[in-house]
Enzyme design. Structure first.
Site, mmCIF file in Angstrom:
data_model
loop_
_atom_site.group_PDB
_atom_site.id
_atom_site.type_symbol
_atom_site.label_atom_id
_atom_site.label_comp_id
_atom_site.label_asym_id
_atom_site.label_seq_id
_atom_site.Cartn_x
_atom_site.Cartn_y
_atom_site.Cartn_z
ATOM 1 C CB SER A 1 -0.874 0.046 1.255
ATOM 2 O OG SER A 1 -1.654 -1.090 1.362
ATOM 3 C CG HIS B 1 -1.627 -0.093 -4.357
ATOM 4 N ND1 HIS B 1 -2.137 1.146 -4.059
ATOM 5 C CD2 HIS B 1 -1.972 -0.887 -3.310
ATOM 6 C CE1 HIS B 1 -2.749 1.099 -2.901
ATOM 7 N NE2 HIS B 1 -2.676 -0.122 -2.430
ATOM 8 C CD GLU C 1 -2.474 4.246 -6.438
ATOM 9 O OE1 GLU C 1 -2.878 5.414 -6.297
ATOM 10 O OE2 GLU C 1 -1.961 3.600 -5.505
ATOM 11 C CG ASN D 1 -3.383 3.930 0.169
ATOM 12 O OD1 ASN D 1 -4.603 3.973 0.334
ATOM 13 N ND2 ASN D 1 -2.738 2.796 0.009
#
Ligand SMILES: NC(=O)c1ccc[n+]([C@@H]2O[C@H](COP(=O)([O-])OP(=O)(O)OC[C@H]3O[C@@H](n4cnc5c(N)ncnc54)[C@H](O)[C@@H]3O)[C@@H](O)[C@H]2O)c1
Length: 288
Positions: free
Chosen positions: A123, A144, A156, A195
């Site tokens: 993450s 990701h 991602e 994130n």
């Protein structure tokens, strides 16, 4: 290497993310081996697969033939050699602890064929923190997925300074083959796109709860009602795992030494009580 050369995929970790990434890749027609150090997690992943596929067929979402194919495409093993020995592409979704990931990548470098791409689903950890554990840094990148990986469309892909253009291209093409929308980050940045944005919100929500300004339930209600988010930050942390929030904070704090990067008192309290959220049936909310 081209995407058409990718036939066999290895997924490391059968937890929250790994079991769904494995099924997602099997549904797209790849031969997939999913591995975990925990036999219990592998059993749960297999049980999920055997329940999920017939449900999708019954709802008319996928044809029976695709479900049958996915089931025969996907196997589970505790043995890393067996899982990665013939893989063309590896997606690592093991626990968010740097040392474990570095050790895994060093092992994968020894086990996986020399042409195999090694991607991490981390993450927050950029792949340059891991790539030097291998002798093929050009074939290492971030890929990701979002939770739940079978549902969420975005992936991602992050190009590190060590990552080759070819690796990035194959990884982006793999996203397309999986029916995902790949977004390419041309440079590494901690937390990537989503994130970073989410962390700002969570940081503020935890601060407000820690200060006793409002309860997690009230903050969630405010965010869903006023900002239109489908889930408030505390409900989302329960879903993604409070243990993950703790590991992310600790990894960041170890790196920066900045106390503001430490997990919040509320997250630390929940972590040490073993209340990780949905997976332990208790977190900020109860799931009994
Ligand atoms: N939970 C989320 O919402 C989310 C979203 C996107 C990305 N991620 C990332 O995905 C990764 C996994 O997160 P998760 O939420 O699935 O965690 P999880 O705790 O649910 O699962 C992790 C799994 O890794 C296994 N594991 C630990 N060490 C291992 C090893 N050496 N070899 C093989 N398996 C090992 C554990 O047994 C466990 O089953 C992390 O890097 C996390 O940052 C998580």
């Amino acid at each position: 290497m081209k995407i058409d050369n990718i036939k066999k995929i290895c997924v490391i970790g059968a937890g929250n993310m790994g079991h769904q990434i494995a099924l997602c890749t099997a549904l797209a027609g790849f031969q997939v081996r999913c591995t975990d150090i925990s036999q219990d997690m592998l059993n749960k992943a297999e049980d999920f697969t055997r329940t999920y596929l017939p449900e999708r067929v019954a709802k008319g979402k996928i044809p029976q033939a695709q479900a049958d194919q996915a089931l025969s495409n996907l196997s589970f093993t505790q043995n890393l050699e067996e899982a990665a020995g013939e893989a063309d592409f590896v997606i690592e979704a093991a626990v968010e602890i740097m040392d474990i990931k570095r050790k895994l990548f060093a092992d994968l470098d020894r086990i996986a064929p020399p042409h195999a791409i090694l991607a991490t689903n981390s993450s927050f950890i950029v792949s340059s923190k891991i790539a030097d554990a291998t002798k093929r840094p050009d074939k290492v990148c971030n890929m990701h997925f979002f939770n739940p990986a079978l549902v969420m469309k975005l992936v991602e892909v992050v190009k590190g300074p060590h990552t080759s253009i070819e690796t990035v291209q194959v990884t982006m093409d793999l996203c397309t083959k999986l029916g995902k929308n790949g977004v390419l980050l041309k440079k590494e940045i901690y937390g990537f796109l989503v994130n970073r944005i989410l962390s700002a919100l969570h940081h503020e929500a935890l601060f407000l709860a820690d200060m006793g300004i409002a309860s997690p339930e009230e903050i969630d209600m405010a965010v869903t009602n006023a900002l239109g988010h489908p889930m408030g930050p505390f409900r989302l942390m329960d879903f993604t795992g409070i243990d993950l929030s703790y590991y992310i904070g600790m990894e960041r704090y170890r790196e920066t030494g900045d106390p503001k990067d430490k997990p919040s008192p509320l997250v630390i309290e929940k972590f040490f009580k073993g209340e990780y959220g949905k997976k332990t049936k208790k977190g900020f909310y109860s799931y009994e």
